[in-house]
Design an enzyme around this catalytic site. Sequence first.
Site, PDB file in Angstrom:
ATOM      1  N   ASP A  32       0.826  -1.210   0.000  1.00 42.03           N
ATOM      2  CA  ASP A  32       0.000   0.000   0.000  1.00 42.03           C
ATOM      3  C   ASP A  32       0.862   1.263   0.000  1.00 42.03           C
ATOM      4  OD1 ASP A  32       1.048  -0.199   2.505  1.00 42.03           O
ATOM      5  OD2 ASP A  32      -0.836   0.074   3.590  1.00 42.03           O
ATOM      6  N   HIS A 238      25.169   5.513 -18.946  1.00 43.45           N
ATOM      7  CA  HIS A 238      24.055   5.617 -18.009  1.00 43.45           C
ATOM      8  C   HIS A 238      24.243   4.673 -16.822  1.00 43.45           C
ATOM      9  CE1 HIS A 238      21.229   7.369 -21.334  1.00 43.45           C
ATOM     10  NE2 HIS A 238      22.052   8.256 -20.847  1.00 43.45           N
ATOM     11  N   ASP A 255      27.373  12.627 -12.548  1.00 40.17           N
ATOM     12  CA  ASP A 255      26.329  13.308 -13.321  1.00 40.17           C
ATOM     13  C   ASP A 255      25.110  13.389 -12.407  1.00 40.17           C
ATOM     14  OD1 ASP A 255      24.326  14.090 -15.089  1.00 40.17           O
ATOM     15  OD2 ASP A 255      25.111  12.885 -16.746  1.00 40.17           O
ATOM     16  N   ASP A 266      21.214  19.944 -14.332  1.00 40.86           N
ATOM     17  CA  ASP A 266      21.870  18.747 -14.869  1.00 40.86           C
ATOM     18  C   ASP A 266      23.349  19.065 -15.035  1.00 40.86           C
ATOM     19  OD1 ASP A 266      22.584  16.422 -16.125  1.00 40.86           O
ATOM     20  OD2 ASP A 266      21.339  16.713 -17.899  1.00 40.86           O
ATOM     21  N   HIS A 349      27.806  10.287 -28.030  1.00 44.93           N
ATOM     22  CA  HIS A 349      26.519  10.935 -27.726  1.00 44.93           C
ATOM     23  C   HIS A 349      26.524  12.388 -28.184  1.00 44.93           C
ATOM     24  CE1 HIS A 349      28.199  13.141 -24.261  1.00 44.93           C
ATOM     25  NE2 HIS A 349      28.763  12.009 -23.867  1.00 44.93           N
ATOM     26  N   HIS A 353      21.225  18.842 -24.654  1.00 49.49           N
ATOM     27  CA  HIS A 353      19.785  18.639 -24.821  1.00 49.49           C
ATOM     28  C   HIS A 353      19.062  19.819 -24.182  1.00 49.49           C
ATOM     29  CE1 HIS A 353      19.749  17.420 -20.559  1.00 49.49           C
ATOM     30  NE2 HIS A 353      20.756  16.625 -20.844  1.00 49.49           N
ATOM     31  N   HIS A 360      15.460  16.193 -19.651  1.00 51.59           N
ATOM     32  CA  HIS A 360      15.516  16.193 -21.113  1.00 51.59           C
ATOM     33  C   HIS A 360      14.218  16.852 -21.547  1.00 51.59           C
ATOM     34  CE1 HIS A 360      18.885  13.154 -22.078  1.00 51.59           C
ATOM     35  NE2 HIS A 360      19.026  13.568 -20.829  1.00 51.59           N
ATOM     36  N   GLU A 387      27.526  19.167 -22.879  1.00 53.01           N
ATOM     37  CA  GLU A 387      28.145  18.052 -22.165  1.00 53.01           C
ATOM     38  C   GLU A 387      29.038  17.185 -23.045  1.00 53.01           C
ATOM     39  OE1 GLU A 387      25.419  14.857 -21.071  1.00 53.01           O
ATOM     40  OE2 GLU A 387      23.764  16.032 -21.887  1.00 53.01           O
ATOM     41  N   TYR A 391      35.437   8.731 -23.720  1.00 50.80           N
ATOM     42  CA  TYR A 391      35.314   7.464 -23.001  1.00 50.80           C
ATOM     43  C   TYR A 391      36.222   6.451 -23.696  1.00 50.80           C
ATOM     44  CZ  TYR A 391      31.155  10.216 -22.071  1.00 50.80           C
ATOM     45  OH  TYR A 391      30.308  11.250 -21.778  1.00 50.80           O
ATOM     46  N   ARG A 408      33.325  13.364 -18.591  1.00 53.01           N
ATOM     47  CA  ARG A 408      32.259  14.199 -19.136  1.00 53.01           C
ATOM     48  C   ARG A 408      32.198  15.466 -18.300  1.00 53.01           C
ATOM     49  NH1 ARG A 408      28.673  10.684 -19.453  1.00 53.01           N
ATOM     50  NH2 ARG A 408      27.298  11.031 -17.668  1.00 53.01           N
ATOM     51  N   GLU A 410      29.649  18.778 -17.939  1.00 55.46           N
ATOM     52  CA  GLU A 410      28.328  19.257 -18.375  1.00 55.46           C
ATOM     53  C   GLU A 410      27.895  20.468 -17.567  1.00 55.46           C
ATOM     54  OE1 GLU A 410      23.850  17.389 -19.036  1.00 55.46           O
ATOM     55  OE2 GLU A 410      25.219  16.462 -17.598  1.00 55.46           O
TER      56      GLU A 410
END
Length: 441
Positions: A32, A238, A255, A266, A349, A353, A360, A387, A391, A408, A410
Amino acid sequence: MYAERRARLAAQMQPGAVAVLATAPEVLRNGDSDYPYRHDSYFYYLTGFTEPESVLVLVAARGDAPARAILFCREKNLEREIWDGFRHGPEAARVAFGFDEAYPVDELDAQMGKLLANVPALYYALGHSAALDAQVSGWLKAVRAQGRTGITAPSATHHLSGLIDEMRLLKDAGEQTLMARAAAIAAAAHARAMRFTRPGVFEYEIEAELQHEFRRNGAQFPAYTPIVASGANACVLHYSANNQPCRDGELVLVDAGCEFDGYASDITRTWPVSGRFTEPQRILYELVLQAQEAAFAAIVPGRPYSDMHEAAVKVLAGGMLDLGLLAKSKYASVEDAIADKAHLQFYMHGTGHWLGMDVHDVGPYRDLSLPAHPSRALLAGMALTVEPGIYVRPAEGVPEQFWNIGIRIEDDVLVTEGGCRILSGDAPKAVAEVEALMGEA
């Protein structure tokens, strides 16, 4: 502010048309217990109302009939307030949030049968909620069933989200203030995490420092699940396990951003676990910094959104060639390497964004009004992240000194009339700045 947004949206609708927008439902976690509740961003953008089980109906002006904004929400219930907290109820919500009318949400089906009668069009986000899709279908069916009495159902349906997306892309002064506050809180959290980091701490301990600083400064939520990725984990874009120990000689990529009064930050920073960069780490780190600076320079009103990505890729690809990550013997120029997409091995990537109520955020990146759909032009008031990263996974032909380094950097950026304003600039990122901060700790 919210009433003004509703008025702007209604003015874009077909005269006399009706728009329906519901907030997010509560979601059961287990037993619940629900997941922490978070309103729907579209709904909040137009209402400022955060209670679940709520629906906004807009009726566009037609002839002498003015536009109307109608709220359906939970009734006042003193017994439930003992258990769950304060409820406005329809009348108090109408007054507090500037609606023209308000009704109990239990009356939604009955009222919509009247509101959709003899209107030319319905604006609705089809596919957003299966339950609401079925409910809307029922309303339309009920109205059509009255056809013999001369009542007609909407003859057209328009996608509602697209209109709101364009509105949300341009942040007003109030939104810019909230986003700057969210960025400042997140920047302080990154600085706190840097001071805390040392060999032997676990990634989740660093995450806890971030979360502490978010809440201590009034942020209601993390804007997304924080990434705290040390060593080789930083090469997983991610990564979210956050359960490994941080080792001497490694970098940790963090991040993490927060949500403050409905608006997200972000920020990504990468720092050495020991407090000092090794030479290979520093070389790659400063390459990413240079790429970010090139991207910042490309953020100017009127220039295509894609220019910042292209500027960052050019710097990164050039560095990859100079450092031997890409074979100079294979490519006559940086442009040749980019055309061959060779940089994707180490930078796979985009460079940013949209940012806003969602981390996003909404809105197309291409100009859909033109045949070829080119990258859309930036406008003052847009907010986005920048960003770039690199890698390096172990692979044949890749210099071993760079293996398992993931970096990275950002920042949150607001497009201004003269260029851009970096909202997250308080988060340390220069090599000397990071090392000095960690040295103090």
